[in-house]
Design an enzyme around this catalytic site. Structure first.
Site, short mmCIF file in Angstrom:
data_model
loop_
_atom_site.label_atom_id
_atom_site.label_comp_id
_atom_site.label_asym_id
_atom_site.label_seq_id
_atom_site.Cartn_x
_atom_site.Cartn_y
_atom_site.Cartn_z
CB THR A 140 -0.91 -0.01 1.25
OG1 THR A 140 -1.41 1.31 1.49
CG2 THR A 140 -0.17 -0.43 2.51
CG ASP A 141 -1.11 4.97 -0.97
OD1 ASP A 141 -1.65 4.32 -0.05
OD2 ASP A 141 -1.72 5.87 -1.60
CD GLU A 142 -3.34 3.49 4.24
OE1 GLU A 142 -3.26 3.51 5.48
OE2 GLU A 142 -4.40 3.26 3.63
CE1 TYR A 165 -3.41 -2.46 5.92
CE2 TYR A 165 -3.18 -0.13 5.34
CZ TYR A 165 -3.33 -1.45 4.96
OH TYR A 165 -3.37 -1.78 3.62
CE LYS A 169 -0.18 -4.52 3.14
NZ LYS A 169 -0.58 -5.89 2.65
P1 NAD Z 1 -9.98 -7.07 2.69
O1 NAD Z 1 -9.96 -6.74 4.14
O2 NAD Z 1 -11.20 -6.78 1.89
O3 NAD Z 1 -9.68 -8.63 2.50
C1 NAD Z 1 -8.69 -9.29 3.23
C2 NAD Z 1 -8.89 -10.79 3.03
O4 NAD Z 1 -7.83 -11.47 3.75
C3 NAD Z 1 -10.20 -11.32 3.59
O5 NAD Z 1 -10.80 -12.21 2.67
C4 NAD Z 1 -9.79 -12.07 4.86
O6 NAD Z 1 -10.65 -13.16 5.17
C5 NAD Z 1 -8.39 -12.54 4.49
N1 NAD Z 1 -7.54 -12.80 5.65
C6 NAD Z 1 -7.36 -12.01 6.74
N2 NAD Z 1 -6.51 -12.61 7.61
C7 NAD Z 1 -6.14 -13.78 7.04
C8 NAD Z 1 -5.27 -14.84 7.44
N3 NAD Z 1 -4.62 -14.79 8.61
N4 NAD Z 1 -5.11 -15.89 6.63
C9 NAD Z 1 -5.78 -15.95 5.44
N5 NAD Z 1 -6.61 -15.00 5.02
C10 NAD Z 1 -6.80 -13.92 5.80
O7 NAD Z 1 -8.71 -6.35 2.08
P2 NAD Z 1 -8.50 -5.66 0.65
O8 NAD Z 1 -8.98 -4.28 0.72
O9 NAD Z 1 -8.98 -6.57 -0.40
O10 NAD Z 1 -6.90 -5.59 0.60
C11 NAD Z 1 -6.15 -6.68 0.08
C12 NAD Z 1 -4.68 -6.33 0.16
O11 NAD Z 1 -4.41 -5.14 -0.57
C13 NAD Z 1 -4.19 -6.06 1.59
O12 NAD Z 1 -2.91 -6.65 1.73
C14 NAD Z 1 -4.10 -4.54 1.67
O13 NAD Z 1 -3.10 -4.14 2.56
C15 NAD Z 1 -3.74 -4.20 0.24
N6 NAD Z 1 -4.18 -2.86 -0.23
C16 NAD Z 1 -5.48 -2.48 -0.08
C17 NAD Z 1 -5.89 -1.24 -0.59
C18 NAD Z 1 -7.35 -0.80 -0.50
O14 NAD Z 1 -7.67 0.31 -0.90
N7 NAD Z 1 -8.26 -1.64 -0.03
C19 NAD Z 1 -4.97 -0.41 -1.21
C20 NAD Z 1 -3.65 -0.83 -1.34
C21 NAD Z 1 -3.27 -2.06 -0.85
P1 TYD Z 2 -10.67 4.28 4.47
O1 TYD Z 2 -11.65 3.91 3.41
O2 TYD Z 2 -10.78 3.66 5.82
O3 TYD Z 2 -9.22 4.01 3.84
P2 TYD Z 2 -7.74 4.45 4.39
O4 TYD Z 2 -7.84 4.83 5.81
O5 TYD Z 2 -6.95 3.20 4.18
O6 TYD Z 2 -7.30 5.57 3.49
O7 TYD Z 2 -10.71 5.84 4.65
C1 TYD Z 2 -10.52 6.71 3.56
C2 TYD Z 2 -10.55 8.13 4.10
O8 TYD Z 2 -11.88 8.42 4.55
C3 TYD Z 2 -9.65 8.33 5.30
O9 TYD Z 2 -9.06 9.63 5.21
C4 TYD Z 2 -10.58 8.25 6.49
C5 TYD Z 2 -11.89 8.78 5.94
N1 TYD Z 2 -13.13 8.21 6.53
C6 TYD Z 2 -14.16 9.05 6.96
O10 TYD Z 2 -14.04 10.29 6.89
N2 TYD Z 2 -15.29 8.48 7.47
C7 TYD Z 2 -15.46 7.14 7.57
O11 TYD Z 2 -16.52 6.69 8.09
C8 TYD Z 2 -14.41 6.28 7.10
C9 TYD Z 2 -14.54 4.79 7.19
C10 TYD Z 2 -13.26 6.86 6.57
#
Ligand code: NAD
Ligand code: TYD
Length: 379
Positions: A140-142, A165, A169
């Site tokens: 992630t970019d975070e 988090y 990561k």
């Molecule tokens: P999500 O929370 O929707 O899904 C996570 C999945 O991992 C779930 O299906 C959960 O059951 C599974 N999981 C959790 N713990 C586990 C374990 N111990 N063993 C096996 N499976 C397990 O997450 P997402 O948003 O789909 O993100 C997927 C990946 O992408 C993550 O690594 C996250 O850090 C990364 N990512 C997410 C975003 C975003 O915007 N959502 C952006 C950049 C990177």
């Molecule tokens: P989120 O979707 O949780 O992603 P991330 O924290 O990984 O960027 O949040 C996106 C942005 O929205 C973040 O700046 C927090 C804000 N946010 C709210 O303002 N209200 C909400 O209820 C949630 C879940 C997030």
């Protein structure tokens, strides 16, 4: 036939990834390993699991025995590690779980891959690897921390995570890089900005706002709503991972983002407007509203879907101000560019939620309600 271990594919991005890969490559086999935590939903990928091209295994990425067993049985060519605890707010409540899953789980998979893929040693004592294998870490970019008003995250930007988090990561990324340096393990990492699209769990901003509007609830915006995120349609992220996995240089990090920075308040207002617009164009969508008051024309009223629903709530602790990705490396080296403009992607996403309320009901059961009450009642 190439075989992929895809972890966390019952979650948001992983599920979109396997759907994309199975449609694009008829000749691949995917084994999904997912623990089905609150964020995982087997229903999301039930239609993809055919026990031939796509096999589901319920299990923990931290389980050493299981990982060894799967590597021995399926002889993976690729690992794509999505599995993670992914929500910043939850990481503030329970950091240790993030350490467990995101760091120890990744390291467990790295070790299982090492045990399965090493063929011997070279003249300098470095392990030699089965030709063509690769471990891809979805990051992630975070990990880069928070930006001021200007500038971008480059691959060379120092890592500066600020939430539990992002710290977990970052640590996982460092282990992946350490395995690349120490064992010459073939790895790649992608660091992507915020994704949006179908199957997004409604604890994250966009699906939570959609869900709350449909339920006639207030729309909680943290702090003053000026925090900026760089939004990318999930399928564009899946395409980027496909590019890097197959054509990226081993040992390299690639940033993934679409130059689509928006303040949270803009996202919320745009979501309100888009829902109203879709419900105006297609009145049948109004049936998705829990609050069904009739307007003067005898139709379900939607005039209450406006900015007055927004409520500014207590800010997230340590809330990163701005994320913005420079995707030059992946664009110039691999020719990847995002294909879905935000204006189209947000409409597609909202339409998907309006048409898939059963999915939302299935995933957001009793535990979700408990989470929502706890997380938002004291804000
Ligand atoms: P999500 O929370 O929707 O899904 C996570 C999945 O991992 C779930 O299906 C959960 O059951 C599974 N999981 C959790 N713990 C586990 C374990 N111990 N063993 C096996 N499976 C397990 O997450 P997402 O948003 O789909 O993100 C997927 C990946 O992408 C993550 O690594 C996250 O850090 C990364 N990512 C997410 C975003 C975003 O915007 N959502 C952006 C950049 C990177
Ligand atoms: P989120 O979707 O949780 O992603 P991330 O924290 O990984 O960027 O949040 C996106 C942005 O929205 C973040 O700046 C927090 C804000 N946010 C709210 O303002 N209200 C909400 O209820 C949630 C879940 C997030």
């Amino acid at each position: 036939m190439k075989t992929y271990l895809v972890t966390g594919a019952a979650g948001f991005i992983g599920a979109n990834f396997i759907k994309y890969m199975l449609a694009k490559y008829p000749e691949i086999k995917i084994v999904v390993l997912d623990l089905l935590t609150y964020a995982g939903n087997l229903g999301t990928i039930a239609g993809d699991i055919d026990n031939e091209r796509c096999i589901f295994v319920k299990g923990d990425i931290c389980d050493r025995e299981l990982a060894d067993e799967l590597f021995a049985k399926y002889k993976f060519d690729y690992v794509v590690n999505f599995a993670a605890e992914s929500h910043v707010d939850r990481s503030i409540e329970n950091p240790q779980l993030f350490l467990q899953t995101n760091i120890l789980g990744t390291q467990n998979l790295l070790d299982a891959a090492r045990r399965a893929w090493v063929t011997g040693k070279d003249e300098n004592g470095y392990p030699t690897w089965i030709e063509g294998v690769r471990f891809h870490q979805v990051s992630t970019d975070e990990v880069y921390g928070s930006l001021g008003e200007t500038g971008y995250f480059h691959e060379t930007t120092p890592l500066d995570p600020r939430s539990p988090y992002s710290a977990s990561k970052t640590s996982a990324d460092l282990f992946v890089q350490a395995y690349s340096e120490t064992y010459k393990m073939p790895v790649t990492i992608t660091r992507c900005s915020n994704n949006y699209g179908p199957y997004h769990f409604p604890e994250k901003l966009i699906p939570l706002i959609i869900k709350n509007i449909l339920e006639g609830k207030q729309l909680p915006v943290y702090g003053d709503g000026t925090n900026v995120r760089d939004w990318l349609y999930v399928e564009d992220h899946c395409k980027a991972i496909d590019c890097v996995l197959h054509r990226g240089r081993t040992g390299e990090v690639y940033n993934v983002g679409g130059h689509n920075e928006k303040q949270n308040i803009e996202i919320v207002k745009l979501t309100i407007q888009t829902i109203r617009q879709l419900m105006t164009e297609q009145p049948a969508y109004r049936l998705m509203l829990k609050k069904q008051v009739m307007d003067a024309n005898g139709e379900i009223a939607i005039d209450w879907i406006n900015d007055d629903l927004i409520i500014f709530v207590k800010d997230r602790l340590g809330h990163d101000q701005r994320y913005a990705i420079d995707p030059t490396k992946i664009s110039t080296e691999l020719g990847w560019t995002p294909e879905t403009p935000f204006e189209k992607g947000i409409v597609k996403t909202i339409r998907w939620y309006l048409e898939n309320q059963d999915w939302v009901a299935e995933i957001a059961g009793g535990d979700y309600m408990k989470y929502y009450e706890q997380m938002y009642s004291n804000r």
